[in-house]
Design an enzyme around this catalytic site. Structure first.
Site, short mmCIF file in Angstrom:
data_model
loop_
_atom_site.label_atom_id
_atom_site.label_comp_id
_atom_site.label_asym_id
_atom_site.label_seq_id
_atom_site.Cartn_x
_atom_site.Cartn_y
_atom_site.Cartn_z
N HIS A 74 0.96 -1.63 -0.05
CA HIS A 74 -0.14 0.14 -0.21
C HIS A 74 0.94 0.79 -0.22
CE1 HIS A 74 -3.22 3.07 0.66
NE2 HIS A 74 -3.54 2.57 1.40
N HIS A 115 -2.82 7.22 -1.40
CA HIS A 115 -3.55 7.54 -0.26
C HIS A 115 -3.12 8.28 0.76
CE1 HIS A 115 -6.53 3.46 -1.70
NE2 HIS A 115 -6.68 5.10 -2.84
N TYR A 145 -0.63 6.98 2.99
CA TYR A 145 -0.25 6.63 4.38
C TYR A 145 1.53 7.01 3.72
CZ TYR A 145 -5.00 5.36 5.31
OH TYR A 145 -6.11 5.82 5.41
C1 LIG Z 1 -15.47 1.09 3.29
C2 LIG Z 1 -13.62 1.08 2.35
C3 LIG Z 1 -12.70 0.67 2.55
C4 LIG Z 1 -11.49 0.95 1.94
N1 LIG Z 1 -10.20 0.57 2.49
C5 LIG Z 1 -8.98 1.01 1.49
C6 LIG Z 1 -7.69 -0.03 1.87
O1 LIG Z 1 -7.62 -0.29 2.95
N2 LIG Z 1 -6.51 0.02 1.18
C7 LIG Z 1 -6.69 0.72 0.39
O2 LIG Z 1 -5.73 0.70 -1.03
N3 LIG Z 1 -8.79 1.03 -0.56
C8 LIG Z 1 -8.85 1.57 0.84
N4 LIG Z 1 -10.21 1.75 -0.19
C9 LIG Z 1 -10.02 2.46 -2.22
C10 LIG Z 1 -10.94 0.82 -2.50
O3 LIG Z 1 -9.93 0.26 -3.00
C11 LIG Z 1 -11.08 1.25 -3.75
O4 LIG Z 1 -10.01 1.86 -4.54
C12 LIG Z 1 -12.67 2.39 -3.94
O5 LIG Z 1 -13.06 2.55 -3.02
C13 LIG Z 1 -13.45 2.67 -5.72
O6 LIG Z 1 -13.16 1.65 -6.06
P1 LIG Z 1 -15.08 1.55 -6.33
O7 LIG Z 1 -15.46 2.59 -6.71
O8 LIG Z 1 -15.82 0.45 -6.93
O9 LIG Z 1 -15.80 1.69 -5.24
C14 LIG Z 1 -11.40 1.77 1.17
C15 LIG Z 1 -13.17 2.17 -0.03
C16 LIG Z 1 -13.98 2.24 0.87
C17 LIG Z 1 -15.20 2.63 0.42
#
Ligand SMILES: Cc1cc2nc3c(=O)[nH]c(=O)nc-3n(C[C@H](O)[C@H](O)[C@H](O)COP(=O)(O)O)c2cc1C
Length: 376
Positions: A175, A178, A180
């Site tokens: 990771h 975002h 981090y």
């Molecule tokens: C509830 C939630 C938790 C997430 N946790 C992470 C995470 O732990 N690591 C990460 O890289 N992205 C995280 N994301 C981002 C998602 O991996 C993804 O990039 C984002 O939801 C966009 O994709 P989608 O439009 O298909 O939901 C999270 C998103 C959501 C909705």
């Protein structure tokens, strides 16, 4: 899966082999934090949750972010550890369940960096660790990392890589997105260190590159290393690690040379161009700049973009609607190799199977209940 593949989506369901990773289709479950691992241990319910997505026909699961073995890696209650006997045994059960249901799985290895504050498990007195010290109300809430701290963190990532392979995972994801830890070292605004780990782009790249190299050295040559990066942060959607394609090329080429096999370009809407003057999205740029395969992501299967309203599921008036045909057209043109799906899979674990069979109208739309139901 017995049903025939609907011709409109056939290319999404073409198998692909990337190094030692052979996937039944192009669909990847995006990493999503759940905070359902009490004490940092992924329990039976966590294994069931991932198995359910595997049974729904996803090709590859990227787990929720899971903490490397460092006192400041953790930033959120009840998110899972990737160290310690119990947590690793929990992950082993997850791997076995997902494999039994026919999918592949990789862990997303995480250090939250500047996002941590004192008061978080496991040692409540430990502040965040980041490129530079941050004080709030006269108190150090993030410790600017010493060179020894940096070496410790590199060693922790390396241990996590070794454990990922030992437990039977099919690869690993770093990771580096975002806002981090690794992302904050890359970004000029958060990294103004005056040693070899900060300042110039070459120096800002040093920690992520050394992490990749150390992890590569701990795993088999063909054990896939995926790296997730982004041009946004949780706290700032406009924060970019690369202002130009050239800068992005410098960053990604160094990471590829260090041992990254696949780039995961985290965008909120997959159809948006990464830079002015070209329609290419961030995954396409990554692919073109490095020659490595790339994963795209962002609002697939949704008409709601990932924004401030992510937790309510309210429609974002700025979001365009991208249908599955646009996605497939781009993939067929060689813009990306894999497609990650996040929220659509929370509300509907069977989303891949329904798309495969052409049951487009039967998918269950994402809404706020899907988030409160992260347990199922
Ligand atoms: C509830 C939630 C938790 C997430 N946790 C992470 C995470 O732990 N690591 C990460 O890289 N992205 C995280 N994301 C981002 C998602 O991996 C993804 O990039 C984002 O939801 C966009 O994709 P989608 O439009 O298909 O939901 C999270 C998103 C959501 C909705």
């Amino acid at each position: 899966m017995a049903t025939t593949i609907h011709p409109r989506v056939a290319s999404l369901f073409t198998p692909i082999t990337l190094g030692s990773l052979t996937l039944a289709n192009r669909l990847v479950m995006a990493p999503m934090t759940r905070q359902h691992s009490p004490g940092g241990v992924p329990n039976e319910e966590v294994a069931r949750y991932y198995r359910r997505r595997a049974e729904g026909g996803i090709g590859l699961i990227i787990t929720e972010g899971t903490y490397i073995d460092h006192p400041a890696a953790n930033g959120y209650e009840n998110a899972p550890d990737f160290f310690g006997e119990q947590a690793l045994a929990g992950w082993k059960r997850v791997v076995d369940e997902v494999h039994a249901a026919g999918a592949k799985i990789i862990p997303q290895l995480w250090h939250v960096g500047n996002e941590r504050r004192p008061g978080m498990p496991h040692d409540l007195s430990v502040p965040g660790y980041g490129p530079m010290t941050i004080e709030e109300e006269g108190q150090v809430v993030v410790k600017g990392m010493s060179i020894d701290d940096i070496y410790d963190v590199i060693a922790s990532y390396a241990r996590a890589a070794r454990d990922a392979e030992r437990l039977g995972f099919d690869g690993l994801e770093i990771h580096a997105a975002h806002g981090y830890l690794l992302d904050t070292f890359l970004w000029s605004q958060t990294n103004q260190r005056d040693d070899e780990y900060g300042g110039s782009l070459e120096n800002r790249l040093r920690l992520p590159v050394e992490v990749v190299r150390a992890m590569r050295a701990e795993v088999s040559d063909d054990f896939p290393i995926v790296l997730r990066f982004s041009q946004w942060k949780m706290s700032d959607y406009e924060a970019k690690i690369a202002e130009t394609p050239d800068e992005l090329g410098t960053i990604l080429s160094a990471l590829a040379e260090a041992g990254v096999d696949i780039f995961h370009a985290s965008t909120r809407r997959f159809w948006e161009p990464a830079f002015e003057g070209s329609p290419d999205n961030l995954a396409t740029w990554a692919r073109e700049l490095t020659g490595k395969p790339a994963i795209t992501v962002g609002s697939i299967g949704l008409d709601k973009a990932f924004g401030p309203d992510q937790f309510t599921g309210k429609a974002d008036p700025n979001a365009g609607r991208a249908d599955i045909d646009t996605l497939i057209e781009r993939m067929d043109a060689g813009a990306f190799d894999l497609v990650a799906v996040g929220r659509a899979l929370l509300s509907d674990p069977d989303w891949p199977a329904k798309i495969r069979a052409g049951r487009f109208e039967d998918t269950i739309d994402f809404d706020r209940n899907a988030l409160s139901n992260l347990v199922i």
